[in-house]
Motif scaffolding. Structure first.
Motif: not given
Length: 74
Positions: A1-12
């Protein structure tokens, strides 16, 4: 993946997390790749649904060439 990534938090649900882990192992992809692919498919599906609904609008018609170029100020 060459895109800039953003961390997120979620509950599943735990069962879904286990499925993601299993698919990740089977495909040899990271969980990030699996979830990114799944979310992209979900977004594409909804984009299509919005387009279908928009196409049903009798007031929504294609622009003429003149209207198109006028909108672009060409």
């Amino acid at each position: 993946m060459s895109e800039e990534l953003e961390a997120i938090t979620l509950e599943i649900p735990a069962a879904l997390a286990a499925e993601i882990e299993d698919i990740s192992s089977q495909l040899g992809k990271s969980k990030t790749e699996i979830l990114t692919d799944a979310l992209n498919m979900y977004m594409d599906y909804h984009d299509l649904q919005f387009a279908v609904e928009s196409a049903k609008d009798p007031n929504d018609r294609p622009l003429t060439a003149d209207e198109f170029f006028d909108d672009l100020d060409i």
